[in-house]
Design a protein around this motif. Structure first.
Motif, PDB file in Angstrom:
ATOM      1  N   TYR A 188       0.818  -1.098  -0.167  1.00  0.00           N
ATOM      2  CA  TYR A 188      -0.001   0.138  -0.035  1.00  0.00           C
ATOM      3  C   TYR A 188       0.985   1.134  -0.083  1.00  0.00           C
ATOM      4  O   TYR A 188       0.373   2.305   0.584  1.00  0.00           O
TER       5      TYR A 188
ATOM      6  N   VAL B 175      -2.991   4.889  -9.930  1.00  0.00           N
ATOM      7  CA  VAL B 175      -2.580   3.856 -11.297  1.00  0.00           C
ATOM      8  C   VAL B 175      -2.881   4.564 -12.646  1.00  0.00           C
ATOM      9  O   VAL B 175      -2.080   4.349 -13.591  1.00  0.00           O
TER      10      VAL B 175
ATOM     11  N   LYS C 286      -8.405   4.272  -1.189  1.00  0.00           N
ATOM     12  CA  LYS C 286      -8.939   2.905  -1.094  1.00  0.00           C
ATOM     13  C   LYS C 286     -10.399   2.947  -1.536  1.00  0.00           C
ATOM     14  O   LYS C 286     -10.698   2.154  -2.323  1.00  0.00           O
TER      15      LYS C 286
ATOM     16  N   HIS D 101     -12.112   4.636  -3.720  1.00  0.00           N
ATOM     17  CA  HIS D 101     -11.969   4.841  -5.300  1.00  0.00           C
ATOM     18  C   HIS D 101     -11.436   3.223  -5.892  1.00  0.00           C
ATOM     19  O   HIS D 101     -11.417   3.350  -7.095  1.00  0.00           O
ATOM     20  N   GLY D 102     -10.978   2.338  -5.183  1.00  0.00           N
ATOM     21  CA  GLY D 102     -10.473   1.338  -5.811  1.00  0.00           C
ATOM     22  C   GLY D 102      -9.259   1.607  -6.271  1.00  0.00           C
ATOM     23  O   GLY D 102      -8.861   1.111  -7.354  1.00  0.00           O
TER      24      GLY D 102
ATOM     25  N   LEU E 284      -5.907   2.031  -4.761  1.00  0.00           N
ATOM     26  CA  LEU E 284      -4.979   1.811  -3.844  1.00  0.00           C
ATOM     27  C   LEU E 284      -4.408   0.246  -4.467  1.00  0.00           C
ATOM     28  O   LEU E 284      -4.914  -0.728  -4.271  1.00  0.00           O
TER      29      LEU E 284
ATOM     30  N   ALA F 104      -2.214  -2.991  -3.668  1.00  0.00           N
ATOM     31  CA  ALA F 104      -1.453  -3.519  -2.694  1.00  0.00           C
ATOM     32  C   ALA F 104      -0.173  -3.510  -2.747  1.00  0.00           C
ATOM     33  O   ALA F 104       0.702  -3.471  -1.977  1.00  0.00           O
TER      34      ALA F 104
END
Lengths: 340, 340, 340, 340
Positions: free
Chosen positions: D31, D59, D230, D232-233, D235, D237
């Motif tokens: 993270y 991303v 996180k 918002h999807g 993040l 791993a």
């Protein structure tokens, strides 16, 4: 048919209809910018002894809950409530629809326990994964609760203290606030309430209005709350409909007086139910009473009087709710007595 | 003060208040499950000649627009409207708040052009990037429009044909539908309308009710639309408030008759404005008229009569709106004549 | 420092880096429209024995969960999961952010009980207030679960049967699917799985990829799912990054082989932990093991080896997790043995 | 086939793959809590001469835009952009999906005009209906724009001054920031940029990374922005994937050097296109060039070289885009020369 199904079975208190009729042809500005709405807000702040507060009039309970919660939470926050809270169960996910989780605690006859709240908030703050989790953003309780119970002044003060310790506002859903305040078991007044929470609302729909919930921000409303109301579809063009109703309810304490009627009738109803030997599931100090009926008896009774089926009790019995309201007459309690 | 600011300045038609008062103490089931709501729905479907349709009663316009649009769109879809559509400009982003984009076309006195709609939908369908874009999901028009204009039957049929060609429903925002239908320039009836779109609503707030918009799905409502209404905070506990109002409005064509009053008064008002030599920005066949006032004159006039400031015309003139309503009397038009 | 903290501590399997490097300068179309993505999808459908299914490659787990759930639910629906489900606790409310409630059931070492699911769905369907409540819209389970446990084939079949009885799809979060399938305790294969649910994903992030989750709709993807992926910010411009990785993982069963390594190492680790007399909180058939450490010992140990603090056990003990992965070597297990 | 379709056709700069491989088996925290991510953030803040700023690595572009915009806006606010902005057209309504409207201005070769911004904000602030409208909440521009154009330092300063005058932050979408900064026409540096806006991002996906966008809040990030990422999807791993890439790109100014390659090649490509007599639709100072091709010629050419079809020019001509990238070699420009 005689009904004790709920506290919103009748229309409005006649004084409200009279005032709506008297003012009907006055040409007024829309969206709450009319003298009746202004007067209602002023009277409410006076009754709350909260001159620096801010009042907004919305239409219904679910709408009011989701509008307030969305306005007070950041996107990453959720509302903390008990499991049986109206927002968690019976509002069709309106809070989640605005993007926020409801974080739940156990309920105790509908009430939140201060110790459990503190433990939850402490654990949240200490959780090593807290950055991956929904942040608690406000504490929601209802008063009276979905089970007709009420909090004491000390309990409210404790909940507020804990909420504030964690920088959270306390929000009180007062859809049935009138019935709480009118209860002899209630040890605080409307004027006290503003000091015990950050935002609450005074339910009109269930206490004598056709519709309407008066939201009181005890310190300051969220920025541009008017726009938020509009965005949530909660802004009436004819704001007068709400203004006249609350102005009437807060003239000569009509709100308090009609709420007291419900409590008086509830006490009479409790006596009748006991006289008939009907066992209580939960006897409460407000206008909702929960009793246990044998299923065949319940079936037969339901053709003669309305009540609300709450939940199964056991294989042969059911918990049902009888509610009085601002409009319940002593005659109706007598009719019930004859039907049981 | 005399006001032509809007068509929601007065309360409700007196017959509505009378019926609310007469039925006030009947104990009725909540949430629209009462006989008045059922009767209203039946009468509306009859008036629409749409027996297989489905009616739902909501409270206000913004709420109704966002609830219908969210219910009819998939997450990846948006609503197509003109730039000046109420949903695009004056609803505080209520549609976007439900997650949907408003895709805009140019406006022509508030109307959508069928050719432009077709070109837009054809281009969308042909766009090599269409999978990266919001999919058009429904076509929204208002009737009468925000500029008081109306569509002809042929124009509606064409818009519907194009929408259907691309598998989109046509949704008509009828907040001011009564004033469109009552216009002598209107070449279709309420009974025709169900055949010309997939969903529309019959505005009550602006045509004689305290509040209320009657949504008519001409074929079939979206699945679990009742729950969607609740989730949007649009469900009244005392559904009777809407039921009684629409039942009254659709008894003996009260809705049509009071809408006609607004049109008659608007015609008189147009004559007065012309008599006074006030130039029109837009003369319309409905209850809203747009004129151009010199700014000093406007300032002075505004202390004597209410009107709505629309937009700047040039450095020294402003476009203002004068609106009549179901409640406007011939006397008020005479008063206006004397003040101009 | 040696770490058993999680199964995503290392980068990617070297074969993946090799293939990324080999293909690096090929000019490929974006957004998944490249031959490696196509090949990966084909190989995955073959491995799943699901020729009529549809595969989409997303980037991470939280993103995949919220995208799938939002795509499969109507606005009025929620996802049913156990209380400890990742979506309910550790995804920052990503599901609620899309407007949907998570409806929770008790957990049993992270698993959902079929009887409890049936009871919940039956009660929901029978609830007289169901129209005021969130409708169950899909059933979510994780495999292996957040506690490292797995379902048997019979349990999955039963969950699916119950879900389908209520017209709900069954969705399996397979972030750690590889470790479930590689477990000797697992009585089904990847090829069986497509018959046991409606949608699942094959986790890459935790099983040897740099990132990536391969979603398999076993029958049909939701309409315009590509656009939904984009709308959720889950679409990679360089789709090749996911395509090459999954193409490599599904060549010669690399995915299964490296997952098996984690299980073999976990068995060795269990033996070591037992040899050292460390009590188990939960011994599981997959790559996550939960043991109870005395707090002072835990403190001291934490400076020498990484593990994940799970939850307090009692005043003086803590539950901690040791996880193996595709990259854990026998040497590392020996190092652990020496440090304990 | 030779392709000038876009600037993300190849994988990553080889140095990135090398570093990913070298660090692959280090066991790192997830993270973004790894040393490469920390190093990357430090180097970026240094390069931006913005020590008090805060960097987050996400991303992809659409994800980054909607995450930043949602984090910086209150619910009642929208983002102001030009009509052709990526967020308004080609992100599948991702911003609206988070509940926010995009408020649009005209575009000028993809750029926002400061005067038009000021006029819009002034009109919004003065609108008598502003409380019923979406409040402007931030100003979004892209740099380089969707049309390959860039702003001057003076233009940025003016846009920022206007935004700040209305208390709005200025957000710069830098998906192609590298190509703007490397342009000889650019009169500011990365170190200047932090003083010219409140948040921007440094695009990796289109400038040599496999994926990744480095967000720089020049003053302070929104509260709990990690949780927002996180939710918002967004993040990862394995945050190392982003950390290593940006650490590499910001070592020895790799980012700047490879961006400069694209600009050098673009200048050569412009010369080739001119030499071949191909008319320009828009010649830009960055890596995207827009020319007009006769349709039959375009058809034939498309079998030999990849380019992006932009929009119809007239009945017989089409606007197409040729883009160079960090990976374009002089040889490829020569190949293009031979094919034209």
């Amino acid at each position: 048919m005689l009904s004790f199904r709920c506290d919103y079975a009748e229309g409005a208190h006649p004084e409200i209809l009279k005032r709506l009729t008297e003012t009907n042809f006055e040409q007024l500005d829309g969206y709450g910018n009319d003298p009746y709405t202004r007067s209602a807000k002023r009277k409410i702040l006076e009754a709350c002894n909260c001159p620096e507060g801010e009042v907004h009039l919305l239409v219904g309970g679910t709408q009011t809950n989701s509008t307030i919660i969305a306005a007070m939470l950041a996107d990453y926050e959720g509302a903390v409530s008990v499991q049986t809270a109206h927002i968690n169960v019976h509002e069709a996910g309106a809070v989640e629809y605005t993007g926020h989780k409801v974080l739940t605690l156990p309920q105790h006859h509908g009430k939140m326990d201060a110790g459990e709240l503190e433990a939850f908030l402490a654990a949240s703050a200490a959780d090593p994964n807290k950055d991956h989790m929904v942040w608690p953003g406000l504490v929601y309780i209802s008063l009276s609760t979905e089970y007709g119970t009420i909090y004491t002044r000390a309990e409210l003060a404790e909940l507020q203290a804990i909420a504030h310790k964690y920088d959270l506002p306390l929000f009180i859903d007062g859809a049935r606030l009138g019935y709480a305040l009118a209860s002899p078991a209630c040890d605080f007044t409307l004027a006290d309430l503003a000091g015990l929470c950050d935002v609450f609302y005074i339910g009109g729909t269930k206490v004598g209005a056709l519709c309407g919930e008066a939201v009181v921000f005890t310190k300051k409303a969220p920025k541009h709350f008017f726009t938020t109301i509009k965005q949530h579809g909660a802004l009436l063009a004819k704001g007068r409909l709400l203004g006249v109703q609350f102005d009437t309810l807060f003239t000569d304490n009509l709100y308090g007086r009609i709420a007291a009627n419900a409590i008086d009738r509830a006490q009479e109803m409790i006596a009748v139910l006991k006289e008939k030997g009907i066992p209580f599931f939960l006897e409460t100090p407000t206008n909702q009473q929960f009793v246990i009926l044998e299923n065949n008896y319940m079936e037969a009774l339901s053709s003669k009087v309305g009540f609300d089926i709450w939940e199964p009790y056991d294989a042969t019995h059911t918990v049902v709710r009888f509610a009085t309201s601002w409009a319940t007459t002593p005659q109706k309690i007598q009719q019930l007595r004859e039907l049981l």
